[in-house]
Design a protein around this motif. Structure first.
Motif, mmCIF file in Angstrom:
data_model
loop_
_atom_site.group_PDB
_atom_site.id
_atom_site.type_symbol
_atom_site.label_atom_id
_atom_site.label_comp_id
_atom_site.label_asym_id
_atom_site.label_seq_id
_atom_site.Cartn_x
_atom_site.Cartn_y
_atom_site.Cartn_z
ATOM 1 N N VAL B 56 -4.163 -0.568 -10.484
ATOM 2 C CA VAL B 56 -4.423 -0.096 -9.127
ATOM 3 C C VAL B 56 -3.405 0.976 -8.723
ATOM 4 O O VAL B 56 -3.225 1.266 -7.536
ATOM 5 C CB VAL B 56 -4.402 -1.248 -8.092
ATOM 6 C CG1 VAL B 56 -5.627 -2.137 -8.271
ATOM 7 C CG2 VAL B 56 -3.126 -2.059 -8.194
ATOM 8 N N ALA B 57 -2.773 1.567 -9.736
ATOM 9 C CA ALA B 57 -1.698 2.539 -9.462
ATOM 10 C C ALA B 57 -2.237 3.763 -8.709
ATOM 11 O O ALA B 57 -1.523 4.348 -7.884
ATOM 12 C CB ALA B 57 -1.053 2.967 -10.782
ATOM 13 N N ALA B 58 -3.499 4.129 -8.984
ATOM 14 C CA ALA B 58 -4.052 5.334 -8.350
ATOM 15 C C ALA B 58 -4.415 5.097 -6.883
ATOM 16 O O ALA B 58 -4.606 6.047 -6.125
ATOM 17 C CB ALA B 58 -5.281 5.815 -9.118
ATOM 18 N N ALA B 59 -4.515 3.830 -6.501
ATOM 19 C CA ALA B 59 -4.907 3.509 -5.125
ATOM 20 C C ALA B 59 -3.664 3.453 -4.230
ATOM 21 O O ALA B 59 -2.587 3.063 -4.672
ATOM 22 C CB ALA B 59 -5.639 2.173 -5.094
ATOM 23 N N LYS B 60 -3.856 3.820 -2.988
ATOM 24 C CA LYS B 60 -2.759 3.767 -2.020
ATOM 25 C C LYS B 60 -2.463 2.302 -1.708
ATOM 26 O O LYS B 60 -3.374 1.507 -1.509
ATOM 27 C CB LYS B 60 -3.215 4.507 -0.758
ATOM 28 C CG LYS B 60 -2.113 4.788 0.234
ATOM 29 C CD LYS B 60 -2.604 5.819 1.263
ATOM 30 C CE LYS B 60 -1.651 5.923 2.432
ATOM 31 N NZ LYS B 60 -2.144 6.915 3.429
ATOM 32 N N TRP B 61 -1.190 1.952 -1.668
ATOM 33 C CA TRP B 61 -0.806 0.557 -1.413
ATOM 34 C C TRP B 61 -0.501 0.334 0.058
ATOM 35 O O TRP B 61 0.216 1.121 0.671
ATOM 36 C CB TRP B 61 0.420 0.182 -2.253
ATOM 37 C CG TRP B 61 0.807 -1.262 -2.030
ATOM 38 C CD1 TRP B 61 1.624 -1.761 -1.059
ATOM 39 C CD2 TRP B 61 0.325 -2.388 -2.756
ATOM 40 N NE1 TRP B 61 1.701 -3.120 -1.130
ATOM 41 C CE2 TRP B 61 0.919 -3.546 -2.171
ATOM 42 C CE3 TRP B 61 -0.530 -2.539 -3.851
ATOM 43 C CZ2 TRP B 61 0.668 -4.824 -2.654
ATOM 44 C CZ3 TRP B 61 -0.771 -3.823 -4.321
ATOM 45 C CH2 TRP B 61 -0.176 -4.939 -3.730
ATOM 46 N N PHE B 62 -1.027 -0.737 0.612
ATOM 47 C CA PHE B 62 -0.693 -1.128 1.987
ATOM 48 C C PHE B 62 -0.080 -2.521 1.961
ATOM 49 O O PHE B 62 -0.681 -3.437 1.394
ATOM 50 C CB PHE B 62 -1.950 -1.151 2.862
ATOM 51 C CG PHE B 62 -2.480 0.201 3.227
ATOM 52 C CD1 PHE B 62 -2.146 0.787 4.449
ATOM 53 C CD2 PHE B 62 -3.301 0.893 2.358
ATOM 54 C CE1 PHE B 62 -2.636 2.036 4.795
ATOM 55 C CE2 PHE B 62 -3.793 2.141 2.708
ATOM 56 C CZ PHE B 62 -3.460 2.726 3.920
ATOM 57 N N ASP B 63 1.068 -2.666 2.581
ATOM 58 C CA ASP B 63 1.640 -4.010 2.685
ATOM 59 C C ASP B 63 0.856 -4.846 3.695
ATOM 60 O O ASP B 63 0.696 -6.049 3.520
ATOM 61 C CB ASP B 63 3.112 -3.916 3.108
ATOM 62 C CG ASP B 63 3.987 -3.452 1.954
ATOM 63 O OD1 ASP B 63 3.742 -3.885 0.806
ATOM 64 O OD2 ASP B 63 4.889 -2.641 2.187
ATOM 65 N N ASP B 64 0.364 -4.179 4.734
ATOM 66 C CA ASP B 64 -0.352 -4.891 5.800
ATOM 67 C C ASP B 64 -1.850 -4.583 5.692
ATOM 68 O O ASP B 64 -2.269 -3.432 5.826
ATOM 69 C CB ASP B 64 0.188 -4.418 7.152
ATOM 70 C CG ASP B 64 -0.459 -5.160 8.317
ATOM 71 O OD1 ASP B 64 -1.483 -5.858 8.096
ATOM 72 O OD2 ASP B 64 0.046 -5.034 9.439
ATOM 73 N N PRO B 65 -2.668 -5.624 5.469
ATOM 74 C CA PRO B 65 -4.115 -5.374 5.318
ATOM 75 C C PRO B 65 -4.749 -4.771 6.571
ATOM 76 O O PRO B 65 -5.783 -4.106 6.475
ATOM 77 C CB PRO B 65 -4.681 -6.758 4.995
ATOM 78 C CG PRO B 65 -3.665 -7.728 5.459
ATOM 79 C CD PRO B 65 -2.343 -7.044 5.305
ATOM 80 N N VAL B 66 -4.148 -5.033 7.732
ATOM 81 C CA VAL B 66 -4.702 -4.459 8.967
ATOM 82 C C VAL B 66 -4.549 -2.939 8.955
ATOM 83 O O VAL B 66 -5.427 -2.201 9.412
ATOM 84 C CB VAL B 66 -4.042 -5.093 10.219
ATOM 85 C CG1 VAL B 66 -4.527 -4.406 11.487
ATOM 86 C CG2 VAL B 66 -4.351 -6.587 10.269
#
Lengths: 437, 437
Positions: B56-66
């Motif tokens: 999932v390295a190409a996807a932007k990471w969000f710590d908060d699902p909201v």
């Protein structure tokens, strides 16, 4: 609310009349579900005067279904005429070319011309829906076309002909002969006066060819299907199947193999404890095996005016929920222009278990000869059952063999050999066994 | 070709990882089917460092699902967090309000807040798809929401919990106790460390409440469900069921009756020869009965990363095929604002056949007393089986009664009466019988 969806129906037989009745009786519920009214604005049928028990007086009448198909009065053309050529083909083509959505229950038309009709639909950006063409009320088209996105199908198989399943069910339950059950099916309206098309497997083959295209992304090839009907199935087969833990069903099976795609229709032994073995009478069932989902099975009414009408109305409702500008999914799951050519796997290469029933002279050495023919063709046996039959003077024996996985070629060679050996007193019976969960 | 569909996934457990993997492995096939690319552009999970076996390295990471839910980087928000409150509810709500389509596998969330979330989705003109929330890979939501347009459902029932069906299947096949089967299910990962939610019927009830809304056009009411789990089912019940031609399954059943809608989850006797009786192990099945179509049954894998991912991807593909301006069908089949209040039928008014197993003292007059209690409550009996159990000194008898159609109230009164008569040496067992094709 959006404007009403204007529906033109060609063909007002049992299914057509059911569609008109349900659209009228469930009008307010359908409006709630679709967000717009569904109105039958035009109809066409052979005999205008006939009483069909439904009111079509408000709809515009067309003597020629082709005129209806291109009429400015309709948004959706529903083809319930039947037949793979003639008016059915002509008016579906005309409707699509005129930019109308089309709903059809016509398996023969799709089996023969489905891909070229899909090309027109996709070029015009309209829907060609055909849920009712395969397995009546069972939503197998929607399931394979939409719900299984991303799945690679490995096998699809099913009970696709209610007439055959009705006959086989009664033969087993009541110990009747094929002929007696067929006569009863005809009397009850479950079989046509000329039942050949059903009992020899053609109807199943048409339906299977459509499922094959959806399953494997290939062109439809209904002429390329191995086909055996049920008229040779006897009480001896049904009883032996039961003793061995199997039940006989007429299945259509399409399967991806190393050498191509197998499409076959034949009487089949399925384990009595499987789900599909419990599908009785005129009920249909379809099982699909995929890499991601696993095995899914759907069973339900495969024919009848109401069940078929339910599928037609589901198709119409999907069109009603769509709007101009909506880019529809492809008719056979993949764009018609990208469907691969159908590559047929040779039937002789088919791999599976086999049930073989032999009627032999009751004399020394017969069994050894049979066993040798099996061994010579590398066929290993899972079980052997032997029954004495006949009187003492004219003594014959029934030998029933169940093989482990082997090939069609090996079985044919072995059975040919046994026949040549001269021990058989009757035609050998060979029935394929199918894995089923 | 249309622009790529941008997918944000919150929750990367077994199902989330499967969804990511299949979207990547089947990318070109999905593009062909949907007419556009499906790209995971953003993800969120609890632990960023964890190795999930997918990239999932190409996807932007969000710590908060909201934050992910309202991100401008996504068109579709896929909620795989779970739980009926907390982050799952917050981010689904935020995503819908931000005009994103939502796909969720969260039955608990829908059972509790489905209607209010559907109202937001319908106001915003976006899709809220939840095929994976009920019966895993089985496309029952699509079938009921789309394929059954115009059908009035009379009953929907099914095997909706794989853990319970696995336990009951092994109890019957191997003669093991409930406790032993549960331990094995836990060891094999088919049951949670705390199995209460599964085996007492809560999980089935959540799923049933969603099917009830789709079936009858009413609001979801998961708290109003009569519920009995399978922990009281013994080998004596399973053996007696088999002798009488039944098999015990934990069913969820919703049924329209004169006094309202019955929603019930309980161990149920179904005829051994029915299709649903052959649904073994962790497999699920749902049957729907309607006025037009008749009875339809779907069976398949009810859980597991891949099967659930298949349903999630089918939902995403439907969204990919839709386009801006498309007017979607309502989330629960009818517009959320028009869903009727749920009117509960009293369980005491339930009508059906009953299996009653009594362990009684082996003495004169017991049987007459039992028979009198039945007669006094207008219960007519279809069959009676009696077994002697125990040693001669401490002799007891098992009496098994199968009733014709009667009411829950009558059975409870009769059994209470028998209990008061003082003839029982053990708790009476009562199991409802369900018609099934």
């Amino acid at each position: 609310m959006a404007e009403a969806l204007r529906i033109g129906i060609a063909g007002l037989g049992t299914v057509g009349a059911s569609v008109v009745r349900v659209l009228s009786e469930k009008a307010s519920e359908l409006t709630r579900q679709c967000g717009r009214q569904l109105v039958v604005t035009a109809v066409s049928a052979r005999d205008r005067a006939r009483n069909r028990g439904v009111d079509v007086a408000a709809a515009k009448w067309f003597d020629d279904p082709v005129d209806l198909a291109k009429s400015a009065d309709i948004d959706v053309f529903v083809e319930l005429i039947g037949g793979d050529e003639g008016p059915a083909r002509a008016c579906v083509k005309v409707a699509l070319e005129a930019g109308k959505h089309v709903v059809t229950a016509n398996k023969a038309l799709l089996a023969k011309h489905g891909v070229s009709l899909a090309e027109i639909a996709e070029k015009k950006g309209v829907l060609l829906n055909y849920e009712a063409a395969v397995a009546g009320g069972i939503p197998i088209i929607k399931t394979m076309r939409e719900a299984m996105a991303g799945n690679s199908v490995t096998r699809v198989f099913g009970i696709l002909n209610g007439t055959c399943n009705y006959i086989l069910t009664r033969m087993e339950a009541e110990g009747l002969s094929f002929e007696d059950c067929l006569k009863d099916a005809q009397r009850l309206g479950y079989a046509e006066a000329d039942p050949t098309f059903d009992i020899e497997g053609n109807d199943t083959a048409h339906k299977l060819s459509i499922l094959t295209s959806l399953a494997f992304g290939c062109k439809i090839s209904a002429d390329d299907i191995y086909m055996e009907g049920i008229s040779n199935i006897s009480q001896a087969d049904i009883r032996a199947a039961g003793e061995l833990g199997y039940r006989i069903k007429l299945l259509g099976v399409a399967q991806q193999t190393e050498s191509g795609i197998e499409q076959r229709v034949h009487p089949t032994m399925v384990p009595t404890a499987s789900v599909i073995a419990q599908v009785h009478g005129v009920t249909n069932a379809v099982a699909v095996e995929t890499d991601i989902l696993g095995e899914l099975l759907l069973s339900g009414p495969g024919a009848g005016g109401n069940a078929t009408a339910s599928a037609v109305i589901g198709d119409i409702a999907d069109i009603a929920k769509s709007r101009p500008g909506f880019q529809h999914g492809p008719v056979f799951g993949r764009p018609a222009k990208e469907l691969k050519p159908y590559k047929r796997a040779k039937m002789r290469a088919h791999e599976g278990g086999y049930f073989i029933r032999l009627t032999v002279h009751d004399r020394v050495g017969v069994f050894a000869a049979v066993a040798k023919r099996m061994a010579d063709n590398d066929i290993s046996l899972e079980s052997i059952v032997q029954h004495a039959v006949g009187t003492e003077e004219d003594a014959t024996k029934t030998v029933i063999l169940v093989t482990h996985e082997t090939t069609e070629a090996a079985v044919r060679k072995a059975v040919d050999g046994i026949t040549k050996d001269g021990h058989l007193t009757d035609k050998p019976q060979v029935i394929r066994i199918e894995r089923a969960g």
